[in-house]
Every structure is written in C-alpha cells, then in structure tokens.
Design an enzyme around this catalytic site. Structure first.
Site, PDB file in Angstrom:
ATOM      1  N   ILE A   1      13.710  -0.205   4.851  1.00  0.00           N
ATOM      2  CA  ILE A   1      13.854   0.010   3.413  1.00  0.00           C
ATOM      3  C   ILE A   1      13.053  -0.992   2.581  1.00  0.00           C
ATOM      4  O   ILE A   1      12.781  -0.749   1.423  1.00  0.00           O
ATOM      5  CB  ILE A   1      15.332  -0.001   2.952  1.00  0.00           C
ATOM      6  CG1 ILE A   1      16.016  -1.313   3.331  1.00  0.00           C
ATOM      7  CG2 ILE A   1      16.077   1.190   3.506  1.00  0.00           C
ATOM      8  CD1 ILE A   1      17.279  -1.543   2.540  1.00  0.00           C
TER       9      ILE A   1
ATOM     10  N   GLN B   1       9.948  -4.380   2.852  1.00  0.00           N
ATOM     11  CA  GLN B   1       9.148  -5.285   3.667  1.00  0.00           C
ATOM     12  C   GLN B   1       8.522  -6.363   2.804  1.00  0.00           C
ATOM     13  O   GLN B   1       7.851  -6.072   1.826  1.00  0.00           O
ATOM     14  CB  GLN B   1       8.046  -4.506   4.384  1.00  0.00           C
ATOM     15  CG  GLN B   1       7.253  -5.388   5.318  1.00  0.00           C
ATOM     16  CD  GLN B   1       6.040  -4.688   5.867  1.00  0.00           C
ATOM     17  OE1 GLN B   1       5.935  -3.480   5.833  1.00  0.00           O
ATOM     18  NE2 GLN B   1       5.106  -5.475   6.360  1.00  0.00           N
ATOM     19  N   GLY B   2       8.818  -7.601   3.130  1.00  0.00           N
ATOM     20  CA  GLY B   2       8.209  -8.714   2.407  1.00  0.00           C
ATOM     21  C   GLY B   2       7.316  -9.481   3.353  1.00  0.00           C
ATOM     22  O   GLY B   2       7.097  -9.058   4.485  1.00  0.00           O
ATOM     23  N   ALA B   3       6.795 -10.607   2.864  1.00  0.00           N
ATOM     24  CA  ALA B   3       5.927 -11.411   3.715  1.00  0.00           C
ATOM     25  C   ALA B   3       6.717 -12.017   4.857  1.00  0.00           C
ATOM     26  O   ALA B   3       6.211 -12.228   5.943  1.00  0.00           O
ATOM     27  CB  ALA B   3       5.270 -12.510   2.899  1.00  0.00           C
ATOM     28  N   GLU B   4       7.989 -12.263   4.608  1.00  0.00           N
ATOM     29  CA  GLU B   4       8.752 -13.007   5.594  1.00  0.00           C
ATOM     30  C   GLU B   4       9.675 -12.128   6.437  1.00  0.00           C
ATOM     31  O   GLU B   4       9.956 -12.452   7.579  1.00  0.00           O
ATOM     32  CB  GLU B   4       9.577 -14.075   4.892  1.00  0.00           C
ATOM     33  CG  GLU B   4       9.776 -15.281   5.756  1.00  0.00           C
ATOM     34  CD  GLU B   4      10.878 -16.171   5.235  1.00  0.00           C
ATOM     35  OE1 GLU B   4      11.495 -16.836   6.065  1.00  0.00           O
ATOM     36  OE2 GLU B   4      11.142 -16.192   4.025  1.00  0.00           O
ATOM     37  N   ALA B   5      10.183 -11.054   5.853  1.00  0.00           N
ATOM     38  CA  ALA B   5      11.186 -10.273   6.572  1.00  0.00           C
ATOM     39  C   ALA B   5      11.021  -8.783   6.318  1.00  0.00           C
ATOM     40  O   ALA B   5      10.468  -8.377   5.302  1.00  0.00           O
ATOM     41  CB  ALA B   5      12.581 -10.720   6.158  1.00  0.00           C
TER      42      ALA B   5
ATOM     43  N   VAL C   1      13.461  -5.280   6.188  1.00  0.00           N
ATOM     44  CA  VAL C   1      14.859  -4.912   6.075  1.00  0.00           C
ATOM     45  C   VAL C   1      15.030  -3.455   6.497  1.00  0.00           C
ATOM     46  O   VAL C   1      14.274  -2.585   6.076  1.00  0.00           O
ATOM     47  CB  VAL C   1      15.361  -5.131   4.632  1.00  0.00           C
ATOM     48  CG1 VAL C   1      16.832  -4.774   4.520  1.00  0.00           C
ATOM     49  CG2 VAL C   1      15.116  -6.570   4.197  1.00  0.00           C
TER      50      VAL C   1
ATOM     51  N   LYS D   1      18.289  -7.451   8.745  1.00  0.00           N
ATOM     52  CA  LYS D   1      17.152  -8.179   8.184  1.00  0.00           C
ATOM     53  C   LYS D   1      16.473  -8.937   9.317  1.00  0.00           C
ATOM     54  O   LYS D   1      17.106  -9.730  10.001  1.00  0.00           O
ATOM     55  CB  LYS D   1      17.651  -9.149   7.105  1.00  0.00           C
ATOM     56  CG  LYS D   1      16.547  -9.911   6.408  1.00  0.00           C
ATOM     57  CD  LYS D   1      17.063 -10.643   5.190  1.00  0.00           C
ATOM     58  CE  LYS D   1      15.937 -11.380   4.481  1.00  0.00           C
ATOM     59  NZ  LYS D   1      16.396 -12.005   3.247  1.00  0.00           N
TER      60      LYS D   1
ATOM     61  N   ASP E   1      15.426 -16.020  -6.624  1.00  0.00           N
ATOM     62  CA  ASP E   1      14.625 -14.803  -6.800  1.00  0.00           C
ATOM     63  C   ASP E   1      15.479 -13.749  -7.502  1.00  0.00           C
ATOM     64  O   ASP E   1      15.646 -12.630  -7.033  1.00  0.00           O
ATOM     65  CB  ASP E   1      14.184 -14.296  -5.423  1.00  0.00           C
ATOM     66  CG  ASP E   1      13.142 -13.202  -5.539  1.00  0.00           C
ATOM     67  OD1 ASP E   1      12.527 -13.073  -6.617  1.00  0.00           O
ATOM     68  OD2 ASP E   1      12.941 -12.463  -4.562  1.00  0.00           O
TER      69      ASP E   1
END
Lengths: 168, 129, 322, 89, 386
Positions: free
Chosen positions: C73, C75-79, C81, C107, C219
C-alpha cells in the site's frame, strides 16, 4: 487442546493445553530436563495472545538460527518477555513446585503426534480446561501481571484490546 | 620614475614617521617580501614554498616595467611597515609582560598569524594549528 | 571571542551563527511541504510498483510464505508497507471470534545492497526496534491512539501492526484526515459541519497528548492521521496517529513547533479554502490538553504556541524569498 | 556596537601614496579596493582616494597590532592589482 | 518561459565566451568556456545542454605537507601569487588575444568558502573587469558544481549530492531554487576524510581522500567491519562523532593499545584490524549515510537520477554505492564527473555564471561583488530553469 500452525511457519505444528489444579508440580520440576514440551506457569499469563506471540518469536528466532537457549521449549519461556535475562524469565514463567495452573505447549517440526493429548494427560496430574482468555483470566494474578507489564512495554500491546486497556 | 611610494605613520608617541623607497636597496627590487612568506608552521612541517610571487616583468631592454618596479617598491615598503609595526607591538607588550625576547617575538608572531586567519573563524580547515 | 581580521571582507553572517541552525530547520519544513504537495497528486494515481518493489515484494513473499498473502500500500525510501488478512500467530479458533475481516499492516525495512552487510543489519534491527519501542510507549499513554503492535522481527526488519481505518463512502478513499476533509468539502456537504469541527478538535487533542508527553511525530501530515469510526456512533470519528518512523522523544519546543507547522501547512496546501477554521479547531483541541494541566500546562502551551508562530514566520519568509 | 567608534581612539594612523602609471589605474585600484566592508569598523578604518596618478590610502586604527594586519592585507591586494595591470591590461 | 538567448553575445557573434575564476578553498582554478547561441535554448528547460566548449581549464592546488591542513592565510597567499599568472596562461590556452573584445563576462566565486582565499581572487576579478570593461557575475560555488555536472552528464533534473571539503548537501531543484534537502550538521565529508588522513599522516597529494580510497581498497578484513557510529538524523547527518571515534581507534592502533578489543584479540593480543581496515570502515560508514539521505530525497521528489558533484564525488566506491542504490529504482541512474570537473575548477564557475549572464543578470555595482564565507545554495534565484 488447541492445535494450530503459524501461517509463516507451516512446517511447525503447535499444540497447547491449559491445565488447572495440578498436583504433581514437584515431580514435574524434578524431571523438567526430560520433558519435551514447554510448561508455563499461568500466574503471569492472562491471554492466549501472550503465549502465541511468544511462540511466533520463538519460531522467528529458531528459523533464523538465533535461539539463545538449549531448545525450542526453553526458548519459549525466554520469549514470553522482552527481557533477555534467561534465569529471570525461567523463574517468572517456568513452573515451580507450587504451580497449580499451567499451559503446556508442544512445537513439532515436520512431525505429527496424534497421541499428544494422551501424553499431556499422562504427564500432568490435573484438570484440562479450554485454553481461552476467559479461563486464563480466572486463574492468573492480575496484580502481578500489571507489575511486570509496565516494565515490559512491548508485551502490553499483545493483550487483547479490552484487557490491554486495564493497563493504560 | 617621477614619483615613489611614500608612507607616513603617526601615533600618540610617534607623531611622524615616514617610509620611503630606496632605489639602491635590493629589498625594493624584489617581489618576494620578507614578511609575506609561507607561515612558519607549514615550513616547519617540511613545506617547500612553491608559491612565491611571480617575478617582475622586464621590457626587451632588460628594464623593469614601471608597474613591476612599483610592485617591487611596494613589497619593500610593506616589509618596512610590517617590521616597524611588529617592533612597536613588541615594545607595547614588553611593557606589560616580562617574557624573554624570543618567546615574546614568537607570541607576537602568533598573534599576527591569528589575526591573519581571522576572517575564517569557523572554517573547518583551520583546525590544525 | 575570535578577533576578526579587519581588512578582510566582512562576513555578513559571521556574527549570526544561529542563522545556520534556523535555516536547517526551515529546510526540513520545505521538504515536508514539497512532500505534502506531492502526496496530493499521488492520491489519484495508484501505487505503482517500481522495479525495486517487484524484487522486494518477492523477498517479502519468500519470508512470509504463500500462507500470508499481501498487498503493498505504500513505499518510501526506507520501508514498504503491506496489508494482509492473516494474523501472524493467533490460532483460527481465537481469531474467528474477533473479526473475520480484520486486516493487518506489515511494515518492512528492506536490506540495502549498497550498505556493507554489517552496517545494514545493525541499522535495520536498530530502527525496527526503536519504532516498536516508541509505539509501545505511546500505546500506554492514556487517551492517545496509535496502532497496536502485533509482532516484530527486528533482525529481518518486520513490524506487524493492526490496520486502522476504513474506506470512506462514495469512493472518497481511505479514512485518513485528508480524505475525510475532502469528503466534507464535496458533494454539497458543509465543510464546516459539526462533525468536522469535532473531529479536528480531537485530532488536536491527540497531538496535544503526544507533545505533552514529550514525543514528536516528525512527519505529521494529514495522511498520517487515520480516523476510526465509532461502531456505535457513525458520526464519531476517533483520530489515530500512525507512522512513527521518524518519531522521537523530545522535550524541545522547536521540534513540537515544527510538528504543528508541518500539519498546518499540510492542511493549507490541501484544504486551502477552509484552512483558517480547520487550523483554529486543531489548535483549540491541542490547547485543551495543555490547559487541563493547570498552570504548568498553560505556561508550556504559551511557549509552544509562541515557537509555532516563530516557525511559521520563518517558513513564510523562506518561501517568499526571491 | 559600543559608543567607542569615534575617531578619538583611532590614534594610530598610516597614509600610503602609491603612484600608478596613469590616473585611470589609480582610479581603478580605488574602485577595486573600496567595496569590501571592514569587519570591526570601531577598531580599524581605511579611506581610499585617487589624486591624479596616485592612490592614497589612509588607515586609522586603535593600535599597532590591528594596523599591522590591516595594512599588510590591503597592500597584498594592491600588489595583485598592480600585477594585473602589468600582465593583463 | 526560460529564454537563455535574451542577452546576445558581444559584437554580433554567435557564441558567448566566459572566464571563470574559482578560489574558495585550496584550489585556484581558471577556466574559459564558449557557448554557441542555440535555438534550443530559446525556450524550455535546456540549461543542461548548452553545448559548452571548454577552451581552457587550469588549476593549481595549494598543497600542504602530510599531516597538515591548509590555513586560510597560506591558501590566500597561494591564490594571490598564482592568480594573475594562471589567468594569463588560461587566456593564452584559450587563444584569447584581446579580452575586452572576446570575453562576454567574468565569473568569480562569491562564496561559500574560506574568506581570505575568496577575497584574493575577487580582487583580480574586479581589476580585470575594470581594465577590460567586461561585466562581472558572482557565482555560488555549489551552483557552479551543479550546473557543470548537469552540462557534462546532461542530467535534466537530478537529485544532487554535493560532497567536498567544505560542503555536504543533498540538493533538489524546485521552483527556481536548488533546495537543500539534507546536509551535514557539523563538518563536511571531505573535511572528515582529510582530518582522518592527517591523523594517519598520509600524503596530501593528489588529495587526502584519494589516498584513503586507495588504502581502503587494500583492507584485509572487509567482512569483520569495524562498526562506527551511524549518525543520520532525518534528512541530515553529522560526522564529527564518527571522526572522533575513528581517530581514537587509529591512535590506539599506533600506540598498540592491546586493551582496545576492537583492534586486538583480548586473549592472544593479535592485531585484528589494520589502518587500511579503518579507512575501509570509515568510507563504508560515511558513504552509506550519504547514499541513504540521497535516496530519501529521491523518494520525496520522485526522481530517479543522482548527480554527484564536488571533490569527494570522484571517489569510485561512493559512485559504486550510489549506483547500487539507483539500480534498485526504475530507470535509476547515477551521474558523476571525472576529477577535471568534480574537483573545484574555474570552468564550472564560468558555466553557472554564463547561464546567469544569459538570463540578464549582471553586477552593476561593485559593492555587490563582496565575497561571503556563508552563501547557501538555496539563496540563489535559479532563473535559467523552469
């Protein structure tokens, strides 16, 4: 007896039963090294989630080769708490001569043991009752749980919603 | 050359001290000043000075250009002024402290160097000294 | 103090060393602003699975086995989900009584190939643990609503949490604060509805509780606030704070002021026509938490709102520069 | 800034007259030197003017130490200016 | 709409010529570039593709003995004493006989950098401007790096990692500014490497970071990595703690301090770690931090391109790690330039300055040429991009 598999670990069969009014606590303690199951004193156990989240942790540790104790059975006692002090956890969650209520857990890899229920009943002199939250809550020591949970942050979330609210 | 560089200094105890170019003195004929060399600390660390000023430019007849001569003269005057003012600082300091001459000289030099680096108070590269 | 060479060029900042720190802060604000704007665009397009995700999803599938079906659902630079319907460990006998439609969040912090394995392992473990820890601590704070942690495998970088929220009616998207406010500003509904006012007040209360207990979100955007509808009262939306990946304990007014400013900017950029009122309600809810704490609370609130204003001015000045 | 930035305390002065080849050069030198602000104007001041071919630099300072550093640094700049004229004009 | 042809070249020519002067740190660089007047630069964001031709790119570095850093005063002296000579050489190389006719604009570094060296160069720049009657442009050093990098690599809109002795920043373009997304909170990466090189007393030639890179390649215990503090703070990072930590290790290594369990086996006393291993660990740790914050910025702005600029950008290991990160992104690509362009030079100042000039930006008052040590990348209004 509750028999289940964790979705992530299909090779393992988990069987667990709750026994009350145990009479042979002393014998069990003496023979503990030879018993191929985990025996958990329920004084500090108030939910099924508490046990199964620990089983999940055990299997994660086991599968990725990181168990810190001798066997999967003893590792379960360690994983019941976030605390990594083995002796302390055995004392807290393991059985003692005065143990009256306990949960017995068997974790078998690639094996099926149809006689498990028989074996449990032969080993434990007591009365098997259904393993569910209601029964656990009847026999646990809420006061003591409250005390360990506040110092054991992560465990609190594992309790089912209404129960965990008791501690906030 | 029609006119030469002149300098005039004054302070409460010296009302009028002049600096003049002596065209016969070699110090006014070089671009390489005595008081504007590499810092002592790099020289001590084994630095070979390859950053001396460019030499004066000469016309085909061997004569210095007017501007090269001016630059040489100014280099000499700069040395004169620097030496004079350093000496004055020493005198001013020695009135207050009783350090030995050499120590005091080193101290004054340090102070000058410190000031020369002053504009870069928080530049990291200066951390070595 | 260092004596500066008088004949060298003056440095107009030399005497204002504070300036650098302020700029750094403001930069972070800008970054977050930019992100909020991006998010506004991203809501329309579905999550596209990049080349990275395909490989990583495969990695996650291997780890979870086919018994745990997942859908990505975010997607970031680190994780990355995912959601799943499968509980990681509870026997069916237990879960079937709870809720058959229950969803869970997974996550995952994927390994980074560019990092030396020793560094990578240590970071993944440390960060997963620290997020779990902060969630647990927040979970214990009375009145504060955060997702429940279900399971963790810190070494491999997995966190399981309960899934919060629902789909809003009429395809208005997932029930985060942003979509909720959009819902009320469309289809002829009243953007100043009592429900909106109450909900924003409650959101303010949540942030108030967070800050009063010396935690910062790091954030705080309107998509990181999820609304959970009370099963007994369909107009009672209970705000929950999610994604504490950048969360921290902090007693610094600056961090808290930045948290508030980031949220204010998020509201302004996505709901500009109504943002004045919305932010007013948020601040009211926020303040109510502090005001309940007596004199000390009011004093702290004053400091905090003062800094909030300062951060806001800084941000404005910065974005108007040139 | 303290009130002491009056000229009363700037009793250490130096004036330098530098004769360039042309008045244009003197004027350019003046323009090149002028823009840079003095960081501690209460301790050090400098005035650049051109008179015909000559660049006149008047330095004032609270003591010889500051004067020494300031003057030498400005002379360095003037040397660069002269070299530029000499090599690149 | 961006029109880079707004200001026409001098004397009806169909090309521009710019002289660039750089001296913000220990490198003095003089560059001369030529840009043709192109139709493509009439509209749109084509500032990354100016068909720049390099007519001269001369550099002289102030070098200090091993173990020593460079002082502003010695660096300034170097620049003062070499500046005119280098300009003369560059003009000759570029075959520019009459600067007042041939050169459209003189570009100089206005900051950031060390005050005294910057000042030394601006004195020459002002003088040249006045004697040749050529306009001046003050250039932000970081913007110079970015524009040169874009021109060389033709990367249209990359996330920029700027890593040098004095700077560590992750930058992305947005609305006419190069915004700083993340940066160091204390010392710069190049400075960190330089200072560790000083601790190890390894030579400063060609530059300290290069020698650390070479030593890191020779690490013998790469699997047994020494874990250093990993100090990424959100989008920012800090390095002074890491430096202090590894400096301590190096000193213990030199002293043969057997009590240090990281370095010596506590039972046998055998040395476990070499100086080369420390270099390796430092690089792995610092670069992982840099790549991580770069990746975060990329996720924020939805970009798949990275441009590495600045002296440390010539490090092949950093380029490799950045490449590994980019390989995991759709169409991800890392751009880096070789040492001619990523190490400070005059050409990059000319490139950025000429873009500025072509957009009509000229200094009319010499008071605006004052150099400044602190000059943030995001202070510059980037008129030449959309």
């Amino acid at each position: 007896m509750l028999v289940s598999k964790l979705p992530q670990f299909p090779d393992f069969t988990i069987s667990a039963s709750l026994f009350s009014n145990i009479e042979n606590g002393e014998d069990l303690v003496k023979d503990i090294a030879n018993i191929p199951y985990s025996l958990i004193d329920t004084t500090l156990i108030c939910s099924v989630e508490q046990i199964y989240s620990a089983i999940y942790r055990v299997l994660v540790e086991y599968k990725f080769n990181r168990i810190k104790t001798k066997s999967i059975n003893s590792e379960l006692l360690l994983c019941l708490s976030q605390n990594s002090n083995i002796t302390q956890n055995f004392k807290k969650f393991g059985i003692n001569a005065n143990t009256k209520n306990l949960v017995i857990v068997s974790i078998l890899e690639n094996q099926i043991n149809n006689d498990l229920n028989k074996e449990f009943n032969a080993l434990l002199k007591g009365e098997e009752i259904e393993l569910n939250n209601e029964n656990l809550q009847k026999i646990c020591d809420m006061k003591a749980i409250r005390k360990i949970l506040t110092s054991n942050l992560m465990m609190i979330q594992i309790l089912p919603r209404p129960l965990s609210m008791l501690f906030s | 050359m029609s006119k030469l560089i002149t300098g005039t200094y004054s302070s409460p105890d010296i009302p009028n001290k002049t600096f003049q170019v002596n065209c016969n003195d070699a110090k006014y004929l070089t671009t390489n000043g005595k008081t504007t060399g590499s810092s002592e600390y790099v020289l001590k660390a084994g630095q070979i000075d390859r950053d001396r000023p460019s030499g004066p430019r000469r016309l085909p007849d061997g004569q210095l250009t007017y501007l090269s001569q001016l630059r040489c003269n100014l280099t000499g005057i700069q040395d004169d002024i620097n030496e004079f003012l350093t000496e004055r600082m020493q005198i001013a300091k020695s009135k207050k402290t009783k350090l030995t001459d050499t120590k005091e000289e080193a101290r004054i030099n340090d102070e000058i160097n410190h000031l020369l680096d002053g504009g870069d108070d928080d530049t990291e590269e200066t951390d070595t000294v | 103090m260092m004596f500066l060479n008088p004949a060298l060029p003056g440095n107009r900042w030399a005497l204002q060393m504070k300036e650098k720190k302020i700029s750094i802060r403001s930069n972070k604000l800008l970054i977050k602003l930019l992100r909020t704007l991006k998010e506004a665009q991203a809501i329309i397009t579905n999550i596209t699975i990049s080349k990275m995700s395909v490989e990583l999803v495969e990695l996650v599938n291997q780890y979870l086995t086919p018994n745990v079906p997942i859908s990505p659902i975010a997607q970031g630079a680190e994780a990355i989900v995912f959601t799943t319907h499968v509980h990681p460990y509870l026997p069916n006998e237990i879960t079937k009584d709870i809720d058959t439609n229950k969803k869970y969040i997974i996550k995952f912090r994927p390994p980074k190939k560019y990092r030396h394995p020793v560094i990578d392992k240590s970071l993944t473990k440390h960060r997963t643990l620290s997020e779990a820890r902060i969630l647990s601590k927040l979970f214990q704070i009375e009145g504060l609503k955060v997702p429940r942690l279900i399971a963790m495998d810190a070494v491999n970088g997995y966190l399981w949490m309960e899934f919060l929220g629902e789909d809003l009616p009429n395809n208005k998207g997932f029930s985060n604060l942003k979509n909720f406010l959009w819902m009320y500003s469309s289809d002829g509904r009243d953007p100043y509805d009592k429900v909106v006012k109450e909900t924003l007040f409650k959101v303010g209360e949540q942030i108030g509780l967070l800050h009063w207990n010396d935690y910062c979100h790091g954030d705080l955007t309107s998509s990181n606030i999820v609304l959970v509808r009370d099963s007994n009262d369909i107009d009672n939306w209970i705000p929950h704070l999610i994604d504490f990946g950048l969360g921290s304990t902090s007693n610094m007014v600056e961090d808290k002021g930045v948290d508030l400013y980031v949220l204010e900017r998020a509201i302004i950029s996505t709901h500009s026509s109504y943002s004045d009122k919305y932010n007013e309600w948020l601040v009211k809810g926020f303040s109510s938490v502090y005001e309940k704490q007596g004199k000390n609370g009011s004093k702290k609130l004053g400091e905090l709102l003062g800094r909030f204003e300062e951060v806001r001015l800084r941000g404005r000045k910065r974005s108007m520069l040139g | 800034m303290s009130k002491r930035d009056n000229n009363m305390q700037m009793e250490h002065t130096l004036t330098l007259n530098i004769p360039f080849a042309t008045s244009k050069q003197a004027d350019i030198a003046c323009q090149v030197l002028r823009p840079d602000p003095i960081l501690r104007p209460q301790d050090f001041q400098v005035k650049y003017t051109s008179k015909g071919n000559e660049l006149v630099m008047e330095f004032q300072s609270i003591d010889d130490r500051v004067l020494r550093v300031g003057v030498s640094s400005v002379i360095d700049s003037v040397k660069t200016i002269i070299e530029t004229f000499d090599e690149l004009e | 709409m961006v029109n880079l042809n707004g200001v026409k070249p001098k004397n009806g020519r169909n090309y521009y010529i710019a002289l660039g002067l750089e001296g913000s740190a220990n490198k003095l660089g003089i560059g001369v570039i030529k840009q043709p007047l192109l139709d493509s630069t009439l509209t749109g964001d084509n500032s990354h593709d100016c068909h720049t031709e390099i007519l001269a790119n001369i550099r002289d570095t102030y070098v200090t003995p091993p173990g020593e850093g460079f002082l502003p005063r010695d660096t300034a002296r170097h620049h003062k004493n070499w500046c005119v000579r280098l300009i003369k050489k560059a003009l000759a190389e570029a075959k520019i006989e009459n600067p007042s006719i041939d050169i459209d604009v003189i570009c100089f570094t206005q900051g950031p950098g060390m005050g005294a060296p910057l000042h030394s160069v601006v004195i020459a720049a002002r003088t040249c401007s006045l004697i040749w009657d050529v306009p001046l442009i003050g250039v932000n050093h970081c913007v110079g790096h970015i524009e040169m990098g874009r021109e060389i690599t033709k990367a249209v809109n990359p996330v920029v990692l700027y890593v040098s002795g004095g700077n560590t920043q992750v930058i992305a373009y947005s609305e006419n500014r190069y915004r700083i997304f993340g940066e160091t909170l204390d010392i710069a990466i190049g400075n960190c490497l330089d200072r560790f090189a000083r601790t190890l007393k390894i030579p400063n030639i060609p530059f300290p970071g290069y020698n650390i890179e070479q030593m890191a390649k020779k690490a013998q215990h790469k699997d047994n990595l020494v874990l250093l503090p990993y100090t990424v703070k959100g989008m920012d990072l800090s390095m002074s703690g890491i430096l202090a930590f590894i400096d301590g290790l190096a000193k213990d290594l030199f002293k043969k301090n057997k009590k240090n369990k990281f370095l010596f086996d506590s039972k046998t006393g055998e040395q476990l770690i070499t100086v080369e291993d420390l270099c390796f660990a430092l690089q792995e740790n610092l670069f992982a931090m840099l790549v991580e914050i770069t990746e975060r910025a990329m996720a924020h702005v939805n970009s798949n391109q990275v441009l590495i600029v600045g002296g440390v950008g010539s490090n092949l290991r950093l380029q490799e790690m950045m490449g590994q990160m980019c390989a995991d992104r759709a169409n991800g690509k890392v751009h880096a330039t070789d040492e001619r362009f990523c190490i400070d030079n005059g050409v990059m100042i000319a490139q950025a300055g000429l873009l500025q000039y072509r957009m009509g930006d000229v200094i009319t008052d010499l008071a605006d040429t004052v150099v400044t040590q602190k000059f943030r990348t995001d202070e510059v209004y980037v008129s030449w991009r959309e």
